[in-house]
Write a protein that holds these residues in place. Sequence first.
Motif, short mmCIF file in Angstrom:
data_model
loop_
_atom_site.label_atom_id
_atom_site.label_comp_id
_atom_site.label_asym_id
_atom_site.label_seq_id
_atom_site.Cartn_x
_atom_site.Cartn_y
_atom_site.Cartn_z
N VAL A 66 54.77 93.91 -17.73
CA VAL A 66 55.01 95.35 -17.82
C VAL A 66 55.91 95.62 -19.01
N SER A 102 50.95 91.62 -12.68
CA SER A 102 52.00 91.58 -13.69
C SER A 102 52.72 90.24 -13.76
N LEU A 125 58.82 98.40 -14.22
CA LEU A 125 58.05 98.20 -13.01
C LEU A 125 58.63 99.02 -11.86
N TRP A 132 53.37 100.64 -18.09
CA TRP A 132 52.85 99.27 -18.07
C TRP A 132 52.43 98.80 -19.46
#
Length: 377
Positions: free
Chosen positions: A250, A243, A254, A333
Motif C-alpha cells: 500500500v 497487500s 492501509l 493503495w
Amino acid sequence: MLSWVPLLTVALLCWIFSAGQPYGLPIAVWAEDSSSLARQLVRMLDATPGLSVRAQLLSRAEAQQALQRMDVYGVVHIPPHFARDVQRGGAASVTLLHNAQLSTASSLVQRDVRQVVGTLSAGVEMQAMAKRGTPAQALQVRLEPIRTQLVALFNVSTNYEQFLAATLLPALLHILAMTAGAWSVGRELRDGTLGQWLGAPAGEAQAPARPSAAQVLAALLGKLALPLVSLWLCGMAGLVYLSQLRGWAVAGSLAWIALGLLLLIAVSLAAGALLAAGTLSLRQAMSGAGLLSAPAFAFSGVGFPLLAMSGSARTWAEAMPYTHYARLQIEQWQMGAPPAQSLPVIAVLLLATLVLLALATAALLRAWARPQDWGKR
C-alpha cells in the motif's frame, strides 16, 4: 452469509486473479505463404508469453469457424507472396482477425501481435539498411527518429490482481452488506416479530408504549453490529492478503483504507435496513438491495471511465457509496495520496451512514404503528 460464505467468496476472487496477467491466449495462424520469413513470424508469435499458437488453418472458412466457436481469440492471416513482397522492398500486410466483443482478450492479443510484427518488420528493415552500408550506430536512429515515452505512474505492470481483485472485494462486500441489512430488518417484518424486537413483551403483538427514537436506534445498531464486524473482517482479510502476502504494498495508508471499508459496509447495512423499514416488505427490500448494489462496480469508474459517462449515468454513479470508496482505495493503495485528500470521502460516507440510520429509525417508528402490515412478504 455473514461468516464463511463471504470469506469463501473473498478467497475465490483472490484465486481467480492470482495469475495477475493473462498468459498464453490462444490464437490461430492462417498462412498462405510457406516461406522462412512467414515461419519465423509464427515462431515469434508462439514465443510471446501472452500468446499461444494453437492451430494452423488452411482456409477462410476454418478461420471463421474457429472464431465463432471461440476456440481462439484471434486469427493471424499471412497473405500469399508475403516474403517475396518484403524482399522486393514492397509493403506486406499481416491481418489480425479478432473478436472485439471480448475486449480484454482482444486488446491484449492486438498489443502482442502488433509488437511481434513491429519487431520483425524492424529487423527486416535494419538488415536491408545494413546491406546498403548504413553504420550500425545509425540504424536505430534512422529506423525510429521520433519516439514516444510512456510513463506509467501507478500499476506499472498492468496487473489485474492489483487492478481488479482489490476493487472487486469491496464491491462484493457492498452487495452482501446491503442484503444483510435488508434481510435483518425485513425478517422481523415477515415473521411479525417487529414489536418483540423493539421492546414489546413476549407474546404481545405490540408494545403498550411507543418506543423512543433512541430505543429504536439502539435496537437497530445492535442488530447491524454483527454483520458490520463480520463482513469488515472478511474484507480486511482479503485486502491484507493482497497487500502483505501477494506483495502489493500500500503506497498510502492501509488504516485509512480500513476505515473507508468499515464505513462502506456501515452505509450499505443502513441502506438495506432503510429499504426494509420503508417498504415494510422483505421481498421488495431484497429486490431493491440487488438493484442498487449489484451494478455499483460498473458505475464506479474502475471499469468504465467515470468522466466518459453521460450526465445522468455519472449522477447515478456519484450517488452510489461504492464509487466514493473505490476512489479512496485507489488514492491510498496505488497513488499514495496524502490522507487529507481522501478525507472528503470519509466524511461523505460517515454522513450518509448517519442520515440513512436516522431515516431507518423513523421508518421503523412508522412501521411500529402499523401492525396490520407485519407478516407480509
